[in-house]
Design a protein around this motif. Structure first.
Motif, PDB file in Angstrom:
ATOM      1  N   MET A 163      55.435  36.945  58.142  1.00 18.18           N
ATOM      2  CA  MET A 163      54.960  37.843  57.108  1.00 18.18           C
ATOM      3  C   MET A 163      54.425  36.966  55.994  1.00 18.18           C
ATOM      4  O   MET A 163      55.074  36.015  55.581  1.00 18.18           O
ATOM      5  N   ARG A 164      53.244  37.290  55.546  1.00 19.11           N
ATOM      6  CA  ARG A 164      52.601  36.415  54.577  1.00 19.11           C
ATOM      7  C   ARG A 164      52.189  37.235  53.357  1.00 19.11           C
ATOM      8  O   ARG A 164      51.593  38.301  53.514  1.00 19.11           O
ATOM      9  N   VAL A 165      52.549  36.737  52.200  1.00 19.16           N
ATOM     10  CA  VAL A 165      52.056  37.335  50.968  1.00 19.16           C
ATOM     11  C   VAL A 165      50.654  36.761  50.796  1.00 19.16           C
ATOM     12  O   VAL A 165      50.469  35.646  50.331  1.00 19.16           O
ATOM     13  N   LYS A 166      49.716  37.555  51.248  1.00 25.38           N
ATOM     14  CA  LYS A 166      48.364  37.044  51.423  1.00 25.38           C
ATOM     15  C   LYS A 166      47.656  36.920  50.074  1.00 25.38           C
ATOM     16  O   LYS A 166      46.887  35.993  49.860  1.00 25.38           O
ATOM     17  N   ASN A 167      47.941  37.885  49.249  1.00 23.71           N
ATOM     18  CA  ASN A 167      47.143  37.946  48.035  1.00 23.71           C
ATOM     19  C   ASN A 167      47.926  38.668  46.933  1.00 23.71           C
ATOM     20  O   ASN A 167      48.453  39.739  47.155  1.00 23.71           O
ATOM     21  N   VAL A 168      47.994  38.055  45.770  1.00 24.13           N
ATOM     22  CA  VAL A 168      48.597  38.704  44.595  1.00 24.13           C
ATOM     23  C   VAL A 168      47.614  38.540  43.444  1.00 24.13           C
ATOM     24  O   VAL A 168      47.149  37.432  43.177  1.00 24.13           O
ATOM     25  N   THR A 169      47.292  39.648  42.777  1.00 31.24           N
ATOM     26  CA  THR A 169      46.375  39.572  41.634  1.00 31.24           C
ATOM     27  C   THR A 169      46.998  40.288  40.441  1.00 31.24           C
ATOM     28  O   THR A 169      47.462  41.423  40.571  1.00 31.24           O
ATOM     29  N   LEU A 170      46.992  39.599  39.320  1.00 31.88           N
ATOM     30  CA  LEU A 170      47.471  40.205  38.084  1.00 31.88           C
ATOM     31  C   LEU A 170      46.326  40.135  37.089  1.00 31.88           C
ATOM     32  O   LEU A 170      45.733  39.074  36.897  1.00 31.88           O
ATOM     33  N   GLY A 171      45.992  41.304  36.499  1.00 35.55           N
ATOM     34  CA  GLY A 171      44.866  41.316  35.583  1.00 35.55           C
ATOM     35  C   GLY A 171      45.219  42.000  34.262  1.00 35.55           C
ATOM     36  O   GLY A 171      46.169  42.786  34.163  1.00 35.55           O
ATOM     37  N   TYR A 172      44.450  41.665  33.259  1.00 38.45           N
ATOM     38  CA  TYR A 172      44.615  42.314  31.959  1.00 38.45           C
ATOM     39  C   TYR A 172      43.216  42.654  31.453  1.00 38.45           C
ATOM     40  O   TYR A 172      42.328  41.798  31.387  1.00 38.45           O
ATOM     41  N   THR A 173      43.032  43.929  31.119  1.00 37.60           N
ATOM     42  CA  THR A 173      41.735  44.369  30.635  1.00 37.60           C
ATOM     43  C   THR A 173      41.829  44.574  29.123  1.00 37.60           C
ATOM     44  O   THR A 173      42.694  45.306  28.634  1.00 37.60           O
ATOM     45  N   VAL A 174      40.980  43.869  28.419  1.00 33.86           N
ATOM     46  CA  VAL A 174      41.003  43.974  26.962  1.00 33.86           C
ATOM     47  C   VAL A 174      40.369  45.313  26.560  1.00 33.86           C
ATOM     48  O   VAL A 174      39.353  45.716  27.129  1.00 33.86           O
ATOM     49  N   ALA A 175      40.987  45.978  25.617  1.00 36.87           N
ATOM     50  CA  ALA A 175      40.535  47.322  25.234  1.00 36.87           C
ATOM     51  C   ALA A 175      39.094  47.294  24.743  1.00 36.87           C
ATOM     52  O   ALA A 175      38.715  46.406  23.965  1.00 36.87           O
ATOM     53  N   PRO A 176      38.235  48.232  25.145  1.00 41.92           N
ATOM     54  CA  PRO A 176      36.811  48.210  24.821  1.00 41.92           C
ATOM     55  C   PRO A 176      36.543  48.286  23.321  1.00 41.92           C
ATOM     56  O   PRO A 176      35.587  47.656  22.838  1.00 41.92           O
ATOM     57  N   ARG A 177      37.381  48.968  22.594  1.00 40.79           N
ATOM     58  CA  ARG A 177      37.057  49.129  21.160  1.00 40.79           C
ATOM     59  C   ARG A 177      37.159  47.818  20.404  1.00 40.79           C
ATOM     60  O   ARG A 177      36.523  47.607  19.393  1.00 40.79           O
ATOM     61  N   LEU A 178      37.928  46.883  20.906  1.00 40.83           N
ATOM     62  CA  LEU A 178      38.009  45.583  20.251  1.00 40.83           C
ATOM     63  C   LEU A 178      36.769  44.739  20.542  1.00 40.83           C
ATOM     64  O   LEU A 178      36.485  43.780  19.844  1.00 40.83           O
ATOM     65  N   LEU A 179      36.057  45.116  21.588  1.00 41.12           N
ATOM     66  CA  LEU A 179      34.978  44.266  22.064  1.00 41.12           C
ATOM     67  C   LEU A 179      33.610  44.713  21.587  1.00 41.12           C
ATOM     68  O   LEU A 179      32.689  43.899  21.469  1.00 41.12           O
ATOM     69  N   SER A 180      33.493  45.998  21.319  1.00 44.59           N
ATOM     70  CA  SER A 180      32.170  46.534  21.053  1.00 44.59           C
ATOM     71  C   SER A 180      31.521  45.861  19.838  1.00 44.59           C
ATOM     72  O   SER A 180      30.304  45.675  19.799  1.00 44.59           O
ATOM     73  N   LYS A 181      32.348  45.415  18.884  1.00 46.88           N
ATOM     74  CA  LYS A 181      31.813  44.776  17.681  1.00 46.88           C
ATOM     75  C   LYS A 181      31.100  43.476  18.009  1.00 46.88           C
ATOM     76  O   LYS A 181      30.162  43.069  17.336  1.00 46.88           O
ATOM     77  N   VAL A 182      31.544  42.769  19.061  1.00 45.72           N
ATOM     78  CA  VAL A 182      30.898  41.489  19.401  1.00 45.72           C
ATOM     79  C   VAL A 182      29.920  41.645  20.568  1.00 45.72           C
ATOM     80  O   VAL A 182      29.504  40.670  21.161  1.00 45.72           O
ATOM     81  N   GLY A 183      29.578  42.890  20.889  1.00 45.91           N
ATOM     82  CA  GLY A 183      28.545  43.125  21.887  1.00 45.91           C
ATOM     83  C   GLY A 183      29.002  42.955  23.323  1.00 45.91           C
ATOM     84  O   GLY A 183      28.203  42.693  24.210  1.00 45.91           O
ATOM     85  N   ILE A 184      30.297  43.035  23.551  1.00 45.78           N
ATOM     86  CA  ILE A 184      30.803  42.914  24.916  1.00 45.78           C
ATOM     87  C   ILE A 184      31.257  44.291  25.362  1.00 45.78           C
ATOM     88  O   ILE A 184      31.961  44.981  24.629  1.00 45.78           O
ATOM     89  N   SER A 185      30.832  44.695  26.533  1.00 49.67           N
ATOM     90  CA  SER A 185      31.205  46.050  26.951  1.00 49.67           C
ATOM     91  C   SER A 185      32.534  46.060  27.704  1.00 49.67           C
ATOM     92  O   SER A 185      33.257  47.032  27.652  1.00 49.67           O
ATOM     93  N   SER A 186      32.854  44.993  28.410  1.00 49.00           N
ATOM     94  CA  SER A 186      34.169  44.966  29.055  1.00 49.00           C
ATOM     95  C   SER A 186      34.585  43.531  29.337  1.00 49.00           C
ATOM     96  O   SER A 186      33.737  42.652  29.529  1.00 49.00           O
ATOM     97  N   LEU A 187      35.888  43.335  29.341  1.00 49.39           N
ATOM     98  CA  LEU A 187      36.418  41.995  29.572  1.00 49.39           C
ATOM     99  C   LEU A 187      37.749  42.122  30.286  1.00 49.39           C
ATOM    100  O   LEU A 187      38.629  42.875  29.873  1.00 49.39           O
ATOM    101  N   ARG A 188      37.848  41.411  31.408  1.00 51.46           N
ATOM    102  CA  ARG A 188      39.111  41.415  32.138  1.00 51.46           C
ATOM    103  C   ARG A 188      39.442  39.969  32.478  1.00 51.46           C
ATOM    104  O   ARG A 188      38.563  39.197  32.911  1.00 51.46           O
ATOM    105  N   VAL A 189      40.683  39.595  32.225  1.00 46.44           N
ATOM    106  CA  VAL A 189      41.123  38.275  32.680  1.00 46.44           C
ATOM    107  C   VAL A 189      42.127  38.497  33.799  1.00 46.44           C
ATOM    108  O   VAL A 189      42.879  39.479  33.793  1.00 46.44           O
TER     109      VAL A 189
END
Lengths: 378, 503
Positions: free
Chosen positions: A306-332
């Protein structure tokens, strides 16, 4: 249908010149027809709770007749295509998915799939019972056999029964005529099972020992999100398959290929008079007992994993914080591939699959990788 | 301002290659069975194909030399368990490895010969060439069966005979009843070959290396010797001798020089060359060369002579130094004079017979193969030479209680030894051993057919320093007089081909 002739080059003459030669290696079969197959499927799709729970189940039976088979055309020749194999495949595939209430902040989903496939060779043309040749380990060990009544590409090997611990055990291992079954054995050598009871160990003692086809294979995916976090986990595995760990031939064998170097560390655990609790035979530059030279289940291991093939953890920065700098979406995010593997298999990597029919000659293992990423939309 | 969206992806991706679908179209101009065998040119292409397997590593390179290596003349010079199993008559050897293709390679020649004999008679072409082509096919068919018969067949089971009629039948052919069936078939093949083939002198030099009438006679004499039909063995040896074109070279060492590949002693050999990217032909010279070739070339270090062989030569026998390098011997290697010492030969000796190609400066690409993994040379390794025909005649005479002094003394005189009178079988055995050591004449087969193998192999073998290098072995004549059928042939035939009893 007439296969092309093969071309070979030869040298002839007092000052040899290169000349070509043409020969018919693969043979023609003027009576060849298409294979016929008939498949029956039964399927079931169910959904509950607004499709938040779904179940899909499929069962199929496939009978193939006049299967096209590439059989040896005869000694000294290549192959010829014939009709005539009869194979029955049947299998079951299940998948179950659950998704939690989409209105809540903590949402998750679980999906699982399961499949089981059986195939069996029912008959071969001309009442023959086996066909094909086995791929081999360095031309020496050829464990694969396809025989009527057995799964395709089964392992066919001599069974072992541990190691001889003393000369007394070797002397006590006799055939019905009173002669030693393994006269060349020394303590620390493998004891082979004389399956046909003829008082000696040879290829007539081979038995069917399973195949690289698993009993079943499965995958499980989990995904969850809470507020701006998301998590994905994918597990995958197979159960009940066998693998032929031929790496042992090249890497535990001190005399096999004329090189007694570059051995695996496991060779330190080889049998010695003081290290008897092991299944690795004694180290010797000759192999008179055929510990390594015998196609035996010494090489056959449980290939389940049995293999843990893939694990992904992401964080999406809220859009309202980004709109001021012209970014529509950001996920790390960070992704780990092949994070953990649970297996008893001793080779480099159990994910050999059906390459080489499950003969693992030391396939390069898959790497564990860690990826960090930024997903930016302007 | 227009809102332009750029997507930037920073991640490591996995690229999946698309599968390409094979189209079911036959290439234009491809040659298949349907449009072949139309002209004399086609026939020649078919003839040439019979020689293609002779380049195989295990054909005239190692192959049956593994069996000859079971004799008391040589040992495997390096650690190799699969090779040891063959020499020790250990049944673990035959499921795979070095000897597994010995049948398949030879039957592939037989299949091609059969195709040719089936197809060429109907082609409208030059009659002389047609005879020669058919003669080549009969010769090679007979020779391939012969090489297999004495190694694998006996009174209890023969070899499968793939007749011309069943050449296209994919069903396995069972083994013939016994070796006599095979020997009769081989006899007929070689006699047809002898009637169709030209003499060597009638071949263009560009066709040297193709069979000729005298080669067919020589193999007939060897066949009859093995069959213990001594009158016919003598008769066919006489045919070779009386034809008059073959003779012993005055100096024994000259037999093993590339310049004499087709010299007066040549009857049949493995045509070899250093040409091309990997050479072509027998790799035996490279296989016998010191392992790793003292840092100059990829010698393989197998088949090293024993002290038993060295001591078999009489004092003053010029063949000894031509045959064996011992510690301290001077020899030319890559253009410089070296003193022989082995880094890794188990026996401390090396065969010297096939060293001429390695003696020159810058030999790679001119006299030895550019590819050390396929170390052919420009020296044709002898398979049958005139000296062996002389010895076949001598043995046939002695077995008929005739005097063989003329033949024995021809061999002795060339070796620098005094003539003797009333030579016995012991003398014959010694001359055969010393004359043909390390060659395909096959010392192991000689010991088996003389009934000497069991006693000989019950003694250990020694190296140049007098130490035991190979322990005594157990040879059971009722089992080990023939070798085991390659297991793959038994498996592929679905068990119709049976293993030799006892193996």
């Amino acid at each position: 249908m007439s296969p092309n002739l093969s071309v070979g080059s030869v040298y002839i003459g007092s000052d040899p010149n290169q000349l070509n030669g043409y020969y018919s290696y693969d043979r023609a079969n003027p009576n060849l027809t298409w294979a016929k197959s008939r498949q029956t499927d039964v399927g079931l799709d169910l959904g509950f709770l607004d499709e938040r729970i779904t179940l899909n189940a499929d069962y199929f039976v496939k009978n193939t007749e006049d299967m096209l088979m590439n059989i040896p055309a005869g000694i000294g020749l290549g192959s010829v295509w014939v009709n005539g194999g009869k194979v029955r495949d049947n299998g079951i595939e299940l998948s179950l998915n659950y998704n939690s209430d989409p209105k809540k902040a903590f949402r998750y989903g679980v999906g699982a799939n399961f499949s089981k496939l059986n195939d069996k060779l029912v008959s071969l043309p001309n009442n023959i019972t086996t066909y094909g040749t086995s791929p081999s380990v360095r031309g020496l060990l050829s464990p694969i056999r396809t025989e009527v009544g057995h799964p395709l590409y089964s392992f066919y090997s001599v069974k072992t029964d541990g190691l001889f611990q003393s000369q007394d055990q070797i002397n006590a291992y006799k055939g019905s005529n009173g002669t030693l079954i393994q006269p060349n054995a020394k303590p620390g050598d493998i004891k082979f099972v004389d399956a046909n009871g003829d008082g000696k160990i040879d290829d007539n003692d081979r038995q069917f020992m399973g195949s690289a086809y698993p009993n079943f294979s499965y995958g499980v995916s989990l995904n969850a999100s809470y507020k701006n976090f998301d998590l994905n986990i994918f597990l995958q595995g197979v159960q009940g398959n066998k693998l032929y760990n031929a790496l042992k031939y090249t890497s535990l064998n001190a005399g096999g290929l004329g090189q007694n170097y570059n051995l695996l560390k496991d060779v330190l655990n080889a049998w010695t008079p003081t290290n008897t609790n092991t299944n690795i035979p004694r180290v010797t530059a000759s192999d008179n007992n055929g510990n390594f030279g015998t196609n035996s289940d010494f090489y056959i291991e449980n290939g389940s994993y049995m293999r843990v093939k893939n694990v992904t953890l992401g964080y999406t920065v809220a859009p309202r914080l980004l709109s001021k700098v012209g970014i529509s979406s950001l996920r790390v995010y960070t992704t780990a591939n092949n994070l953990f593997t649970f297996t008893k298999y001793k080779g480099f990597d159990p994910e050999v699959g059906f390459d080489n029919y499950g003969i693992d000659v030391g396939r390069y293992p898959q790497s564990r990788s860690l990826i960090f990423g930024i997903n930016l939309n302007l | 301002m227009k809102n332009i969206k750029n997507a930037i992806l920073l991640s490591v991706g996995l690229l999946l290659a698309a599968c390409s679908k094979n189209l079911d179209i036959k290439p234009q101009g491809a040659v298949s069975e349907n449009n072949f065998w139309q002209t004399g040119d086609d026939a020649l292409l078919g003839v040439n194909a019979m020689y293609e397997p002779f380049d195989g590593e295990e054909f005239y390179g190692r192959g049956y030399m593994w069996f000859i290596n079971a004799s008391d003349d040589m040992v495997t010079g390096r650690i190799n368990t699969n090779a040891d199993a063959i020499k020790n008559f250990n049944r673990t050897y035959y499921s795979g490895g070095y000897t597994v293709d010995q049948w398949d390679m030879r039957y592939s020649v037989i299949r091609r010969a059969n195709d040719l004999i089936n197809k060429v008679p109907a082609i409208n072409m030059d009659a002389t060439l047609k005879n020669r082509y058919l003669g080549e096919a009969y010769f090679l068919s007979g020779l391939m069966y012969f090489q297999m018969a004495y190694n694998y067949a006996d009174d209890r089971a023969g070899l499968p005979v793939i007749t011309r009629a069943n050449n296209n039948d994919p069903n396995p052919t069972p083994r013939a009843a016994n070796i006599t069936v095979n020997y009769n078939y081989i006899e007929s093949e070689l006699k047809k070959a002898a009637s169709l083939l030209p003499y060597l002198g009638q071949l263009n030099t560009a066709d040297y290396g193709r069979p000729h009438k005298v080669a067919a006679w020589a193999y007939l004499s060897k066949l009859y010797l093995y069959k213990k039909d001594y009158a016919n063995a003598e008769k066919y040896a006489d045919s070779v001798i009386n034809q008059g074109s073959r003779s012993l070279m005055p100096n024994y060492a000259d037999v093993f020089k590339a310049a004499n590949n087709f010299g007066s002693e040549y009857i049949w050999s493995a045509v070899s060359t250093a040409k091309g990217s990997s050479g072509w032909g027998s790799i035996l010279p490279g296989v016998m060369l010191e392992n790793k070739g003292w840092g100059q070339y990829n010698g393989w270090g197998y088949y090293q002579p024993t002290k038993e062989l060295y001591d078999a030569f009489e004092q003053g026998d010029t063949r000894r130094e031509a045959t064996i390098l011992k510690p301290g011997d001077k020899f030319m290697y890559f253009g410089t004079l070296n003193t022989y010492a082995s880094v890794n030969s188990l026996s401390g000796y090396q065969f010297n017979k096939y060293m001429e190609p390695f003696s020159y400066a810058n030999p790679v690409g001119s006299s030895i193969s550019p590819n050390g993994d396929h170390p052919t040379t420009n020296l044709n390794v002898p398979l049958m030479r005139y000296a062996e025909v002389i010895l076949i005649k001598a043995e046939a005479e002695l077995m008929q209680s005739k005097n063989a002094d003329i033949e024995i003394n021809m061999i002795r005189k060339r070796a620098g030894l005094a003539a003797i009178q009333n030579a016995t079988m012991d003398e014959l055995k010694k001359q055969r051993r010393c004359e043909l050591a390390g060659e395909w004449a096959d010392r192991h087969r000689d010991l088996v057919r003389w009934g000497d193998a069991q006693a000989t192999y019950a003694k250990p073998l020694h190296g140049s320093n007098g130490q035991v290098i190979w322990p005594a072995r157990t040879f059971d004549p009722s089992i080990n007089s023939v070798w085991a059928v390659p297991q793959t042939e038994i498996d592929k035939s679905n068990g119709i081909i049976k293993q030799n009893a006892g193996w």
